[in-house]
Design a protein around this motif. Structure first.
Motif, PDB file in Angstrom:
ATOM      1  N   PHE A 113       0.815  -1.205   0.000  1.00 47.79           N
ATOM      2  CA  PHE A 113       0.000   0.000   0.000  1.00 47.79           C
ATOM      3  C   PHE A 113       0.856   1.266   0.000  1.00 47.79           C
ATOM      4  O   PHE A 113       0.481   2.273  -0.604  1.00 47.79           O
ATOM      5  CB  PHE A 113      -0.994  -0.010   1.160  1.00 47.79           C
ATOM      6  CG  PHE A 113      -2.129  -0.965   0.937  1.00 47.79           C
ATOM      7  CD1 PHE A 113      -2.921  -0.865  -0.192  1.00 47.79           C
ATOM      8  CD2 PHE A 113      -2.391  -1.967   1.845  1.00 47.79           C
ATOM      9  CE1 PHE A 113      -3.969  -1.744  -0.409  1.00 47.79           C
ATOM     10  CE2 PHE A 113      -3.433  -2.854   1.637  1.00 47.79           C
ATOM     11  CZ  PHE A 113      -4.225  -2.748   0.505  1.00 47.79           C
ATOM     12  N   VAL A 114       2.014   1.221   0.646  1.00 51.17           N
ATOM     13  CA  VAL A 114       2.938   2.358   0.582  1.00 51.17           C
ATOM     14  C   VAL A 114       3.428   2.540  -0.852  1.00 51.17           C
ATOM     15  O   VAL A 114       3.497   3.665  -1.366  1.00 51.17           O
ATOM     16  CB  VAL A 114       4.123   2.170   1.555  1.00 51.17           C
ATOM     17  CG1 VAL A 114       5.223   3.175   1.296  1.00 51.17           C
ATOM     18  CG2 VAL A 114       3.642   2.262   2.992  1.00 51.17           C
ATOM     19  N   PHE A 115       3.737   1.422  -1.521  1.00 49.34           N
ATOM     20  CA  PHE A 115       4.168   1.488  -2.914  1.00 49.34           C
ATOM     21  C   PHE A 115       3.089   2.103  -3.799  1.00 49.34           C
ATOM     22  O   PHE A 115       3.368   2.962  -4.624  1.00 49.34           O
ATOM     23  CB  PHE A 115       4.522   0.083  -3.419  1.00 49.34           C
ATOM     24  CG  PHE A 115       4.721   0.006  -4.904  1.00 49.34           C
ATOM     25  CD1 PHE A 115       5.885   0.471  -5.483  1.00 49.34           C
ATOM     26  CD2 PHE A 115       3.737  -0.518  -5.725  1.00 49.34           C
ATOM     27  CE1 PHE A 115       6.064   0.410  -6.859  1.00 49.34           C
ATOM     28  CE2 PHE A 115       3.901  -0.580  -7.089  1.00 49.34           C
ATOM     29  CZ  PHE A 115       5.073  -0.119  -7.664  1.00 49.34           C
TER      30      PHE A 115
ATOM     31  N   LEU B 136       3.269   5.607  -5.874  1.00 46.49           N
ATOM     32  CA  LEU B 136       3.033   5.601  -7.313  1.00 46.49           C
ATOM     33  C   LEU B 136       2.003   6.651  -7.702  1.00 46.49           C
ATOM     34  O   LEU B 136       2.199   7.415  -8.656  1.00 46.49           O
ATOM     35  CB  LEU B 136       2.570   4.220  -7.769  1.00 46.49           C
ATOM     36  CG  LEU B 136       2.163   4.106  -9.243  1.00 46.49           C
ATOM     37  CD1 LEU B 136       3.381   4.272 -10.138  1.00 46.49           C
ATOM     38  CD2 LEU B 136       1.475   2.792  -9.503  1.00 46.49           C
ATOM     39  N   VAL B 137       0.909   6.717  -6.967  1.00 46.26           N
ATOM     40  CA  VAL B 137      -0.144   7.691  -7.262  1.00 46.26           C
ATOM     41  C   VAL B 137       0.376   9.113  -7.081  1.00 46.26           C
ATOM     42  O   VAL B 137       0.136   9.985  -7.926  1.00 46.26           O
ATOM     43  CB  VAL B 137      -1.381   7.429  -6.383  1.00 46.26           C
ATOM     44  CG1 VAL B 137      -2.381   8.567  -6.480  1.00 46.26           C
ATOM     45  CG2 VAL B 137      -2.039   6.111  -6.771  1.00 46.26           C
ATOM     46  N   ILE B 138       1.123   9.355  -6.005  1.00 48.71           N
ATOM     47  CA  ILE B 138       1.688  10.685  -5.771  1.00 48.71           C
ATOM     48  C   ILE B 138       2.644  11.065  -6.896  1.00 48.71           C
ATOM     49  O   ILE B 138       2.635  12.193  -7.395  1.00 48.71           O
ATOM     50  CB  ILE B 138       2.387  10.743  -4.399  1.00 48.71           C
ATOM     51  CG1 ILE B 138       1.355  10.658  -3.280  1.00 48.71           C
ATOM     52  CG2 ILE B 138       3.224  12.002  -4.260  1.00 48.71           C
ATOM     53  CD1 ILE B 138       1.958  10.447  -1.907  1.00 48.71           C
ATOM     54  N   SER B 139       3.447  10.114  -7.338  1.00 52.98           N
ATOM     55  CA  SER B 139       4.385  10.375  -8.418  1.00 52.98           C
ATOM     56  C   SER B 139       3.659  10.687  -9.724  1.00 52.98           C
ATOM     57  O   SER B 139       4.052  11.601 -10.459  1.00 52.98           O
ATOM     58  CB  SER B 139       5.296   9.161  -8.610  1.00 52.98           C
ATOM     59  OG  SER B 139       6.126   9.326  -9.715  1.00 52.98           O
ATOM     60  N   LEU B 140       2.603   9.949 -10.025  1.00 52.17           N
ATOM     61  CA  LEU B 140       1.849  10.198 -11.248  1.00 52.17           C
ATOM     62  C   LEU B 140       1.164  11.566 -11.211  1.00 52.17           C
ATOM     63  O   LEU B 140       1.162  12.293 -12.215  1.00 52.17           O
ATOM     64  CB  LEU B 140       0.814   9.099 -11.459  1.00 52.17           C
ATOM     65  CG  LEU B 140       1.369   7.727 -11.830  1.00 52.17           C
ATOM     66  CD1 LEU B 140       0.252   6.698 -11.865  1.00 52.17           C
ATOM     67  CD2 LEU B 140       2.097   7.769 -13.145  1.00 52.17           C
TER      68      LEU B 140
END
Length: 58
Positions: A36-38, A42-46
């Motif tokens: 879930f951290v990953f 990922l969402v924050i990066s996108l």
């Protein structure tokens, strides 16, 4: 980070096969947390990449 989640998941499966319930439960919890951290990173990066909005170079 996803590799760590997969590693702990495999450890949990092996521990469950051999009957180590406590270790399997702990490894599953760690794998779930890391997954879930990953996904959150990922969402924050996108989103950050989409908001950056660089124009294409001509």
């Amino acid at each position: 980070m996803l590799g760590w989640a997969v590693t702990f998941f495999i450890i949990a499966i092996i521990a469950a096969v051999f009957g180590f319930g406590g270790i399997a439960g702990a490894a599953t919890g760690i794998a779930q947390f890391l997954f879930f951290v990953f996904v959150a990173l990922l969402v924050i990066s996108l989103i950050a990449n989409a908001l950056r909005g660089k124009s294409p170079k001509v």
